[in-house]
Design a protein around this motif. Structure first.
Motif, PDB file in Angstrom:
ATOM      1  N   ILE A  87       0.863  -1.183   0.000  1.00 18.72           N
ATOM      2  CA  ILE A  87       0.000   0.000   0.000  1.00 18.72           C
ATOM      3  C   ILE A  87       0.900   1.233   0.000  1.00 18.72           C
ATOM      4  N   LEU A  88       0.854   2.004  -1.093  1.00 20.61           N
ATOM      5  CA  LEU A  88       1.706   3.191  -1.205  1.00 20.61           C
ATOM      6  C   LEU A  88       0.833   4.438  -1.163  1.00 20.61           C
ATOM      7  N   VAL A  89       1.070   5.263  -0.151  1.00 20.59           N
ATOM      8  CA  VAL A  89       0.272   6.475   0.036  1.00 20.59           C
ATOM      9  C   VAL A  89       1.002   7.652  -0.606  1.00 20.59           C
ATOM     10  N   ASN A  90       0.436   8.167  -1.688  1.00 28.20           N
ATOM     11  CA  ASN A  90       1.041   9.254  -2.460  1.00 28.20           C
ATOM     12  C   ASN A  90       0.516  10.592  -1.947  1.00 28.20           C
ATOM     13  N   LEU A  91       1.408  11.405  -1.392  1.00 26.29           N
ATOM     14  CA  LEU A  91       0.963  12.674  -0.790  1.00 26.29           C
ATOM     15  C   LEU A  91       0.840  13.807  -1.808  1.00 26.29           C
ATOM     16  N   LYS A  92       1.232  13.543  -3.072  1.00 25.28           N
ATOM     17  CA  LYS A  92       1.112  14.562  -4.132  1.00 25.28           C
ATOM     18  C   LYS A  92       1.591  15.915  -3.594  1.00 25.28           C
ATOM     19  N   THR A  93       0.927  16.994  -3.974  1.00 21.56           N
ATOM     20  CA  THR A  93       1.246  18.287  -3.323  1.00 21.56           C
ATOM     21  C   THR A  93       0.057  18.714  -2.459  1.00 21.56           C
ATOM     22  N   TYR A  94      -0.475  17.753  -1.746  1.00 28.08           N
ATOM     23  CA  TYR A  94      -1.597  18.043  -0.852  1.00 28.08           C
ATOM     24  C   TYR A  94      -1.125  18.896   0.334  1.00 28.08           C
ATOM     25  N   PRO A  95      -2.038  19.684   0.904  1.00 24.72           N
ATOM     26  CA  PRO A  95      -1.681  20.502   2.071  1.00 24.72           C
ATOM     27  C   PRO A  95      -1.772  19.706   3.373  1.00 24.72           C
ATOM     28  N   CYS A  96      -1.154  18.534   3.398  1.00 24.13           N
ATOM     29  CA  CYS A  96      -1.201  17.705   4.608  1.00 24.13           C
ATOM     30  C   CYS A  96       0.132  17.804   5.346  1.00 24.13           C
ATOM     31  N   ASP A  97       0.153  17.291   6.552  1.00 25.56           N
ATOM     32  CA  ASP A  97       1.407  17.229   7.326  1.00 25.56           C
ATOM     33  C   ASP A  97       2.103  15.925   6.964  1.00 25.56           C
ATOM     34  N   PRO A  98       3.179  15.980   6.194  1.00 35.92           N
ATOM     35  CA  PRO A  98       3.783  14.726   5.700  1.00 35.92           C
ATOM     36  C   PRO A  98       4.337  13.861   6.826  1.00 35.92           C
ATOM     37  N   VAL A  99       4.806  14.493   7.897  1.00 30.75           N
ATOM     38  CA  VAL A  99       5.369  13.715   8.995  1.00 30.75           C
ATOM     39  C   VAL A  99       4.260  12.982   9.750  1.00 30.75           C
ATOM     40  N   ALA A 100       3.135  13.631   9.944  1.00 30.39           N
ATOM     41  CA  ALA A 100       2.018  12.970  10.630  1.00 30.39           C
ATOM     42  C   ALA A 100       1.525  11.766   9.830  1.00 30.39           C
ATOM     43  N   VAL A 101       1.394  11.936   8.525  1.00 28.74           N
ATOM     44  CA  VAL A 101       0.959  10.798   7.700  1.00 28.74           C
ATOM     45  C   VAL A 101       2.026   9.704   7.728  1.00 28.74           C
ATOM     46  N   ALA A 102       3.283  10.120   7.681  1.00 28.36           N
ATOM     47  CA  ALA A 102       4.371   9.136   7.687  1.00 28.36           C
ATOM     48  C   ALA A 102       4.358   8.332   8.993  1.00 28.36           C
ATOM     49  N   GLU A 103       4.095   8.989  10.101  1.00 30.54           N
ATOM     50  CA  GLU A 103       4.045   8.261  11.377  1.00 30.54           C
ATOM     51  C   GLU A 103       2.888   7.261  11.379  1.00 30.54           C
ATOM     52  N   ALA A 104       1.763   7.658  10.783  1.00 30.98           N
ATOM     53  CA  ALA A 104       0.644   6.719  10.674  1.00 30.98           C
ATOM     54  C   ALA A 104       1.034   5.532   9.801  1.00 30.98           C
ATOM     55  N   VAL A 105       1.698   5.821   8.698  1.00 33.34           N
ATOM     56  CA  VAL A 105       2.154   4.762   7.789  1.00 33.34           C
ATOM     57  C   VAL A 105       3.080   3.798   8.525  1.00 33.34           C
ATOM     58  N   ARG A 106       4.024   4.369   9.252  1.00 39.16           N
ATOM     59  CA  ARG A 106       4.974   3.538  10.010  1.00 39.16           C
ATOM     60  C   ARG A 106       4.249   2.673  11.044  1.00 39.16           C
ATOM     61  N   ASP A 107       3.335   3.289  11.786  1.00 36.53           N
ATOM     62  CA  ASP A 107       2.663   2.563  12.853  1.00 36.53           C
ATOM     63  C   ASP A 107       1.795   1.429  12.310  1.00 36.53           C
ATOM     64  N   VAL A 108       1.058   1.718  11.249  1.00 36.80           N
ATOM     65  CA  VAL A 108       0.186   0.673  10.703  1.00 36.80           C
ATOM     66  C   VAL A 108       1.029  -0.422  10.059  1.00 36.80           C
ATOM     67  N   ASP A 109       2.110  -0.026   9.395  1.00 35.50           N
ATOM     68  CA  ASP A 109       2.992  -1.023   8.779  1.00 35.50           C
ATOM     69  C   ASP A 109       3.556  -1.969   9.846  1.00 35.50           C
ATOM     70  N   GLU A 110       3.929  -1.394  10.988  1.00 37.38           N
ATOM     71  CA  GLU A 110       4.518  -2.214  12.045  1.00 37.38           C
ATOM     72  C   GLU A 110       3.477  -3.098  12.738  1.00 37.38           C
ATOM     73  N   SER A 111       2.212  -2.696  12.644  1.00 41.17           N
ATOM     74  CA  SER A 111       1.172  -3.399  13.394  1.00 41.17           C
ATOM     75  C   SER A 111       0.570  -4.569  12.621  1.00 41.17           C
ATOM     76  N   THR A 112       0.997  -4.755  11.365  1.00 36.76           N
ATOM     77  CA  THR A 112       0.339  -5.782  10.566  1.00 36.76           C
ATOM     78  C   THR A 112       1.352  -6.666   9.847  1.00 36.76           C
ATOM     79  N   ASP A 113       0.957  -7.896   9.607  1.00 35.80           N
ATOM     80  CA  ASP A 113       1.808  -8.807   8.834  1.00 35.80           C
ATOM     81  C   ASP A 113       1.286  -8.983   7.417  1.00 35.80           C
TER      82      ASP A 113
END
Lengths: 215, 215, 215, 215
Positions: free
Chosen positions: B3-29
């Motif tokens: 699952i690749l989350v493309n942030l494009k040039t959206y006005p989001c907080d890239p670090v917050a999304v990245a932390e979510a990505v990291r956490d969910v990645d670590e929580s699942t096999d």
């Protein structure tokens, strides 16, 4: 062998070259010879009776496309085929696909050009009638690709066959003699792209006859 | 599934999304989750520990390339892969080839995007690690490609397999629920490209967890 | 004089050059010195305290622009200005206009590059803060434009003044010594673009000091 | 007033429209009427005696430019002028400059198109014979620019005059009646670009006569 003479934007007489193409094509059973003039010259060239190709068509349909080349217009002018993605007119991948579709829709035969075997495989996947491998660094050098880089021709033949065995492979760059054409054929190429060797010749008929002679 | 989350040039907080990505990645096999921020954010995003991808690299080497994205720079910043030829950043065929080569040289994993099965076959011929089919007309619609156009995913899987069975196939466009991801997998896709559904979510971790949950 | 060191995609240490830029800038009253790293390095370079510029921004807003450079992102990373339309990253006329607008919106200072006086006049009409004339054939030669082609600098100054007297004129290409910078100033240039001379120097501080010294 | 009928890649009969253009041009003293067909149709259109323009020329010279449009070829075919940088065929700034130069070299009159007053100023700095402002969002709408956005026409006239008072200003987009042409003239425009209103008319002569009538 298919021999396609690309007139680029050379300062040659397109009708004179077309007449030479027509005459040599009619005089031989071992080669099919065609000419690709500028878009503006398509009608006059086709009127000579020479097999006429476009140098490029755009991935467009009828409509609001100022300054573009429409496949249907090219076909109506008498062209029977078109080059696509020549190294002097490279297109985006999606537009190579769109241009092949546009040409198919207009009944044009298609030759998609590319630089190396990997790109030839990619081009073949878009289902043109043929692909043409032309190493950009050899274009206009007079050193034939069949001699300077035979592996690239063999690699292109293998890459295209791996993707779609119905797609023919041509090669180009530096080809100027009949021996070069023979060598290209021995490497698996079913045709060649030529340019300055014929377009700039004092006697295009003689130049083409020399090319066809050893076949 | 990848699952690749493309942030494009959206006005989001890239670090917050990245932390979510990291956490969910670590929580699942059952899923591998990664994030593709803008080039300027690559270092900060990679520092979160999330698997980080570039959105684009140019077909260049070190040198005089003002304003371009160098694969080595992206890799040094912590990225492990890159998208190439996204429908919002389409490249010439020769440049898709060059960008795959540049990424390989820098040790980046590659996903070449394309619009339809024919172009997916072409992309696969350039030997990336994966290809991704995204019908441009579905991007951002919320209507998942797996539902709106399942044939395009199956066609892409077949086209890639015909050219090179080592190339994985991802799909994208309109995917926003776990069921969409499951459906994509059932059509032969080994991963999905996501964007606004996660990047613009109030709670990216919850959004990603919902996506992974049904796998 | 404004001295902008363009790091292109050179294999240099952007932070080390940025520290040299900062130190020399702080040590002199006769020059303003800044550095333009790759997009991926903007944050780290800006953290040095050096005046930081982007090499390019795209004519886009927040949104679905995968693989593009957003002016706001560049500004948030600490850049205060951007090059636009560098000869290694030429843009369509409409996109130069859009990029200047995007940079203005994000509060970035703008320098639009062009090849010759006619294009400099065109660039000035788009109301950037400055224009920079760089004859492409001199870039990287070590032969300074102020010596090889002084008329092009004077012509650029006149062309910009004719269109908008508020637009400053910089020049670039081949500048490597303090005498070159002085000569550029005598031709009416208010600054210079530099690249390899500083970026590839063993001692960037010494190289920059030599440039500033004769001012 | 100069009235240029752009045939784009419409499915119209270029010769029939050209004959209408010729007839209306000959019948009036208050307007100069010309037609811009596709490159492939230039010769046949010019043979009608209608004033013939190209839709585009490339920034090239004679040589290895497969698939490009050479200004000399266009002129030899009978064209007396060319559009450059139409919104459907936008060019890089350096290439707009190069195309104006190429057209000048071949003796072609030049009209450089642009979207807004800032770009019109830029276009004027490249010293074409005329510039044409066409807001892309109005093209093909039937809502004339002179009514929807009169400020853009006045702004374009002012922007061009500020840069080079010898450069004429045309306008386009949505013009379909004689009143629209009159209104364009009252805003300072010396001509108009038309397309579908004439090209797709059942009776092009009647359509053109209606346009010229109120002048």
């Amino acid at each position: 062998m298919f021999i396609l003479v690309n007139l680029k934007t050379y300062p040659c007489d397109p009708v004179a070259v077309a007449e030479a193409v027509r005459d040599v094509d009619e005089s031989t059973d071992v080669a099919r010879v065609a000419v690709a003039p500028q878009a503006t010259h398509l009608e006059r060239v086709a009127e000579t009776g020479a097999e006429t190709w476009a140098q490029h068509v755009d991935p467009i349909d009828y409509g609001s496309n100022t300054g573009h080349t429409l496949a249907e217009t090219v076909a109506d002018a008498g062209a029977v085929g078109t080059l696509i993605n020549h190294s002097e007119r490279r297109l985006k991948l999606a537009d190579v696909d769109g241009a092949v579709e546009a040409a198919d829709r207009a009944g044009l035969e298609t030759v998609v050009c590319a630089n190396n075997p990997a790109q030839i495989g990619a081009a073949a996947a878009l289902e043109p009638d043929a692909v043409a491998v032309e190493p950009p660094e050899l274009i206009g050098t007079g050193t034939p690709v069949s001699q300077a880089d035979p592996e690239i021709v063999e690699g292109a033949v293998a890459a295209a066959a791996n993707v779609d065995s119905d797609v023919s492979v041509l090669c180009g760059a530096g080809i100027s003699t009949g021996d070069d054409v023979v060598a290209a054929g021995e490497l698996g190429s079913e045709g060649v792209l030529l340019a300055s060797g014929v377009a700039k010749a004092d006697d295009p008929t003689a130049a083409l006859s020399d090319l066809v002679d050893p076949l």
